[in-house]
Scaffold this motif. Structure first.
Motif, short mmCIF file in Angstrom:
data_model
loop_
_atom_site.label_atom_id
_atom_site.label_comp_id
_atom_site.label_asym_id
_atom_site.label_seq_id
_atom_site.Cartn_x
_atom_site.Cartn_y
_atom_site.Cartn_z
N GLU A 5 0.61 -1.28 -0.03
CA GLU A 5 -0.01 -0.16 0.07
C GLU A 5 0.65 1.33 -0.03
N TRP A 12 -0.32 6.67 -6.64
CA TRP A 12 -1.52 7.55 -6.75
C TRP A 12 -1.20 8.67 -6.46
N TYR A 16 -1.90 11.64 -9.38
CA TYR A 16 -2.81 12.74 -9.18
C TYR A 16 -1.81 14.20 -9.53
N PHE A 24 -10.77 11.68 -12.94
CA PHE A 24 -12.14 11.18 -12.96
C PHE A 24 -13.31 12.30 -13.23
N ALA A 50 -11.81 6.05 -0.40
CA ALA A 50 -10.91 6.29 -1.51
C ALA A 50 -11.31 7.34 -2.23
N GLY A 52 -10.09 9.98 -3.39
CA GLY A 52 -9.32 10.74 -4.56
C GLY A 52 -9.19 12.17 -4.27
N ARG A 55 -14.28 14.52 -5.90
CA ARG A 55 -15.42 15.00 -6.60
C ARG A 55 -16.90 14.36 -5.91
N ASN A 56 -16.77 13.11 -5.21
CA ASN A 56 -17.84 12.46 -4.69
C ASN A 56 -18.26 13.18 -3.40
N ASP A 71 -8.45 8.89 1.74
CA ASP A 71 -7.85 8.39 0.86
C ASP A 71 -6.40 8.34 1.15
N VAL A 72 -5.54 7.12 0.43
CA VAL A 72 -4.31 7.00 0.80
C VAL A 72 -3.27 8.21 0.42
N ASP A 97 -4.64 4.82 4.80
CA ASP A 97 -4.45 3.73 4.21
C ASP A 97 -5.66 2.91 4.67
N LEU A 98 -6.52 2.35 3.67
CA LEU A 98 -7.84 1.42 4.16
C LEU A 98 -7.35 0.24 4.82
N ILE A 115 -16.24 4.14 -4.07
CA ILE A 115 -16.47 4.27 -5.76
C ILE A 115 -14.91 4.07 -6.21
N TYR A 116 -14.80 2.99 -6.98
CA TYR A 116 -13.61 2.63 -7.63
C TYR A 116 -12.33 2.47 -6.75
N LEU A 123 -7.42 -5.97 0.33
CA LEU A 123 -7.60 -4.68 0.85
C LEU A 123 -9.09 -4.34 0.50
C1 LIG Z 1 -9.64 5.08 -9.33
S1 LIG Z 1 -9.50 6.33 -8.00
C2 LIG Z 1 -11.28 6.68 -7.52
C3 LIG Z 1 -11.14 8.00 -6.74
C4 LIG Z 1 -12.63 8.49 -6.33
N1 LIG Z 1 -13.40 7.45 -5.60
C5 LIG Z 1 -13.30 8.82 -7.55
O1 LIG Z 1 -14.16 7.96 -7.97
O2 LIG Z 1 -13.42 9.85 -8.14
C6 LIG Z 1 -8.84 5.14 -6.71
C7 LIG Z 1 -8.58 5.84 -5.35
O3 LIG Z 1 -8.35 4.85 -4.49
C8 LIG Z 1 -7.20 5.36 -3.53
N2 LIG Z 1 -6.67 4.36 -2.76
C9 LIG Z 1 -5.81 3.28 -3.43
N3 LIG Z 1 -5.39 2.42 -2.51
C10 LIG Z 1 -5.92 3.01 -1.51
C11 LIG Z 1 -5.66 2.48 0.12
N4 LIG Z 1 -5.36 1.43 0.23
N5 LIG Z 1 -6.52 3.36 1.00
C12 LIG Z 1 -7.20 4.38 0.80
N6 LIG Z 1 -7.20 4.83 -0.60
C13 LIG Z 1 -6.74 4.21 -1.60
C14 LIG Z 1 -6.32 5.97 -4.60
O4 LIG Z 1 -5.37 7.05 -4.07
C15 LIG Z 1 -7.32 6.86 -5.55
O5 LIG Z 1 -7.64 8.19 -5.30
#
Ligand SMILES: C[S@@+](CC[C@H](N)C(=O)[O-])C[C@H]1O[C@@H](n2cnc3c(N)ncnc32)[C@H](O)[C@@H]1O
Length: 210
Positions: A5, A12, A16, A24, A50, A52, A55-56, A71-72, A97-98, A115-116, A123
């Protein structure tokens, strides 16, 4: 932070930092909006896992919900806070970190959105379990992600099949929740530059009963 992670955070951060615009998009995810438009959805607080560059969480806050977002990526979180300020909304944003993060004891939300999150199965399951545990009675858990079928469509989404969703796994990870919608199929995504075009996704909405 576990090694995998830590490298995910660095990856990530880099994405960004390199993006000329929110990757996104600035509009919220379409499925999140659909669930929020349901007549039986009346959440006043939300947890966006997560989130990012935000936006949500930002859109939910603009609708009047009290929003916490995690978000990580520290870079994404900074960008999210700057955009929140520009739009005049307040979101509690946490860089964590989730794989490890747990809400304060006793803290629960009316809705949790995932979301995504494109993490490994380990994880993903941890995030789903913490999401379910963070729901207030009657609360909604809303998930969208690329499904296993997207593995055959390399133009979008993770290459690694372990990072793709399926409905059976969601049901298994969330045994105590009442399923409201469990959908898998093809949708036309129009979310920024990264999620654009036809894609195979899962859309899952479930509620804590009682
Ligand atoms: C595809 S992006 C989607 C972001 C947001 N949910 C959106 O829909 O705009 C995936 C996100 O997951 C976050 N992410 C990935 N691994 C993570 C973790 N272990 N803990 C927290 N966030 C994580 C990334 O930093 C990234 O912002």
């Amino acid at each position: 932070m576990p090694d995998e992670e830590a490298s995910s955070a660095a990856r990530w951060d880099e994405r960004y930092r390199a993006a000329a615009a929110p990757p996104f998009g600035e509009a919220p995810n379409a499925y999140l909006r659909m669930v929020c438009a349901r007549p039986d959805f009346a959440a006043r607080s939300a947890l966006c896992l997560a989130d990012g560059d935000g936006r949500n969480g930002r859109w939910l806050a603009a609708q009047g919900l009290a929003v916490t977002a995690v978000d990580v990526s520290a870079v994404a979180t900074e960008q999210a806070l700057a955009l929140d300020a520009r739009h005049g909304v307040g979101v509690e944003r946490i860089t964590a970190d989730l794989a490890e993060w747990t809400p304060e004891p006793g803290h629960a939300w009316d809705a949790v959105f995932l979301i995504y999150l494109q993490g490994t199965g380990t994880l993903r399951r941890r995030a789903l379990q913490l999401a379910a545990a963070a729901l207030a009675p009657g609360g909604w858990l809303v998930v969208e992600g690329f499904s296993k079928a997207q593995g055959a469509r390399p133009e979008m989404g993770p290459d690694d099949p372990d990072r793709l969703y399926d409905l059976a796994e969601l049901r298994e990870a969330l045994p105590a929740l009442q399923v409201v919608e469990a959908l898998a199929g093809r949708v036309l995504l129009s979310e920024g530059t990264r999620h654009r075009g036809e894609a195979e996704v899962v859309r899952y909405a479930a509620r804590r009963v009682g």
